[in-house]
Design an enzyme around this catalytic site. Structure first.
Site, PDB file in Angstrom:
ATOM      1  N   CYS A 187       0.818  -1.212   0.000  1.00 23.32           N
ATOM      2  CA  CYS A 187       0.000   0.000   0.000  1.00 23.32           C
ATOM      3  C   CYS A 187       0.855   1.267   0.000  1.00 23.32           C
ATOM      4  O   CYS A 187       1.522   1.579  -0.979  1.00 23.32           O
ATOM      5  CB  CYS A 187      -0.983  -0.036   1.159  1.00 23.32           C
ATOM      6  SG  CYS A 187      -2.312   1.196   1.006  1.00 23.32           S
ATOM      7  N   HIS A 203      -3.622  -5.271   0.776  1.00 21.31           N
ATOM      8  CA  HIS A 203      -3.138  -5.554   2.133  1.00 21.31           C
ATOM      9  C   HIS A 203      -3.117  -7.054   2.437  1.00 21.31           C
ATOM     10  O   HIS A 203      -4.019  -7.571   3.092  1.00 21.31           O
ATOM     11  CB  HIS A 203      -4.015  -4.833   3.160  1.00 21.31           C
ATOM     12  CG  HIS A 203      -3.766  -3.369   3.241  1.00 21.31           C
ATOM     13  ND1 HIS A 203      -2.844  -2.803   4.089  1.00 21.31           N
ATOM     14  CD2 HIS A 203      -4.308  -2.340   2.547  1.00 21.31           C
ATOM     15  CE1 HIS A 203      -2.829  -1.495   3.933  1.00 21.31           C
ATOM     16  NE2 HIS A 203      -3.713  -1.186   2.999  1.00 21.31           N
ATOM     17  N   GLU A 245      -1.432  -8.566   4.610  1.00 16.82           N
ATOM     18  CA  GLU A 245      -1.330  -8.824   6.052  1.00 16.82           C
ATOM     19  C   GLU A 245      -2.705  -8.959   6.699  1.00 16.82           C
ATOM     20  O   GLU A 245      -2.819  -9.530   7.798  1.00 16.82           O
ATOM     21  CB  GLU A 245      -0.519  -7.711   6.740  1.00 16.82           C
ATOM     22  CG  GLU A 245      -1.272  -6.432   7.066  1.00 16.82           C
ATOM     23  CD  GLU A 245      -1.453  -5.488   5.890  1.00 16.82           C
ATOM     24  OE1 GLU A 245      -1.922  -4.354   6.099  1.00 16.82           O
ATOM     25  OE2 GLU A 245      -1.116  -5.877   4.748  1.00 16.82           O
TER      26      GLU A 245
END
Length: 239
Positions: A114, A217, A219
């Protein structure tokens, strides 16, 4: 077998006065720690610090990971702040820019997420849309999603010749949370994935160097999306 040491550039929690009695807090989202650990890496959080320390920090890690967070200051690409620009942290920008330059100098692999991908593009000579409203073909919801982060929301087209295509299938769904985006792509980067409205969703180094950046994202979804854990696995073990 030694675990690769993964330097994760940390963020700062600046507005935490009610919770932390006015103290600044250095942190990284737990998903980065977990994703790196699951891949067999040893995560080290690098605190926002003096850019002059970047050489020493990079010298002590095997690879560099840049996470999301605040908007990138337009000072870095010679623009004045647009009225829709959101919070920036110029000290973080300068420190992470120094980390990127030093990782390239020391030939250490870089994985960005990002904001990290946006900053990578700037450091290598590109620019950003300060807000997606400045992009005339904006049609996909990229910004803050009302949907829970573990659920991917929009698809990406993936270049079949890219390294990314080994990890993420064309047409895969991802979750993105950004209102800024790559505008002018840096000369030494190549786009390898796009949203259906044309916004760049992933980049790699044009010369084949160990650089990979995604706009979404992983994660947040690596525990439920195999492709997103695959990004961590590839970064830790193969880049």
């Amino acid at each position: 077998m030694n675990q690769p040491i993964i330097g994760i550039a940390g963020n700062q929690l600046i507005h935490a006065t009610d919770v932390f009695n006015g103290n600044l807090v250095t942190y990284t989202p737990q998903g980065f720690i977990n994703g790196v650990s699951e891949a067999g890496g040893l995560p080290f959080v690098l605190p926002v610090s003096d850019p002059n320390n970047a050489k020493e920090y990079i010298g002590k890690v095997d690879k560099l990971l840049l996470a999301g967070g605040q908007d990138v200051s337009p000072r870095l690409y010679n623009e004045q702040p647009h009225p829709k620009l959101e919070e920036t942290n110029y000290h973080r920008d300068l420190f992470e820019a120094a980390l990127i330059k030093e990782a390239i100098e020391q030939k250490k692999p870089i994985f960005t997420v990002c904001r990290g991908t946006q900053l990578l593009n700037i450091v290598m000579g590109g620019s950003l849309y300060q807000d997606l409203s400045l992009y005339e073909n904006w049609q996909v919801k990229h910004g803050q999603q009302p949907t829970a982060p573990q659920f991917s929301t929009h698809s990406v087209t993936v270049d079949a010749t890219s390294k990314l295509s080994m990890l993420v299938q064309d047409g895969s769904y991802v979750n993105s949370y950004h209102h800024q985006a790559i505008k002018e792509l840096a000369p030494n980067l190549v786009a390898t994935a796009w949203a259906t409205d044309g916004i760049i969703e992933a980049v790699e180094a044009k010369d084949g160097s160990a650089i990979l950046g995604v706009q979404w994202h992983p994660e947040l979804t690596h525990t439920v999306e195999q492709k997103d854990q695959a990004l961590f696995d590839y970064f830790v073990n193969e880049m």
